[in-house]
Design a protein around this motif. Sequence first.
Motif, mmCIF file in Angstrom:
data_model
loop_
_atom_site.group_PDB
_atom_site.id
_atom_site.type_symbol
_atom_site.label_atom_id
_atom_site.label_comp_id
_atom_site.label_asym_id
_atom_site.label_seq_id
_atom_site.Cartn_x
_atom_site.Cartn_y
_atom_site.Cartn_z
ATOM 1 N N ASP A 185 0.814 -1.200 0.000
ATOM 2 C CA ASP A 185 0.000 0.000 0.000
ATOM 3 C C ASP A 185 0.860 1.268 0.000
ATOM 4 N N LEU A 186 1.986 1.229 0.698
ATOM 5 C CA LEU A 186 2.897 2.376 0.687
ATOM 6 C C LEU A 186 3.476 2.602 -0.695
ATOM 7 N N LEU A 187 3.865 1.526 -1.375
ATOM 8 C CA LEU A 187 4.405 1.656 -2.724
ATOM 9 C C LEU A 187 3.356 2.200 -3.696
ATOM 10 N N LYS A 188 2.112 1.755 -3.552
ATOM 11 C CA LYS A 188 1.034 2.284 -4.386
ATOM 12 C C LYS A 188 0.828 3.776 -4.127
ATOM 13 N N ALA A 189 0.915 4.176 -2.868
ATOM 14 C CA ALA A 189 0.715 5.584 -2.509
ATOM 15 C C ALA A 189 1.848 6.462 -3.060
#
Length: 191
Positions: A185-189
């Motif tokens: 989720d951090l990488l997507k953000a």
Amino acid sequence: YFMFRLSRRNLKLVATHPDEHGGLGFLGLTAAAFAPIAFAATAVIAATWRQEILYHGAGLMSFKLPAIALLVIVAGVALGPLVFFMPRLAALRRKGILEYGILGQLHSLEYHEKWIVARAGHESEFLQAPESSTLADYSRIYEKLEALKPFPMDIGTLYTLAAAVAIPALPVVLAVVPISVVLEDLLKALR
């Protein structure tokens, strides 16, 4: 109390100061001094929340309101004193736009008269005339004035405070959500 008293002093604020805060940009860094305290307080609170999740079956969402309250308190304590400078900086911006607007009008009118209305026969002098450079320089000064921000906060300080709260709270999230999901989720953000 210190910030309140400082905001009432006869400060020599300059609307076109490069820090975009009338010369008070350094005050935005003061909130970063609160980051270690915010980190320590959040670590203690987050440890309590993690214990509630792991040993007492509490859900992550049951800490939603306390987490919001924590964020509001940290932001209020760290950034709240800077609010005392907002009226002066907002007034400085309004006054600067008026004063520099009048100066800009006079300069632009003189330029227009000389190089547009009465240019006949002077076209060859135009490229060497200092008025064009002066007008361009003045435009940059006016843009700097319009960029003046009434809240003397440094964006890096905001990131520091956010990290001081988020890093100690991460183990609470990891108690419920697997680390692979959090990283994904951090990488997507970030994209």
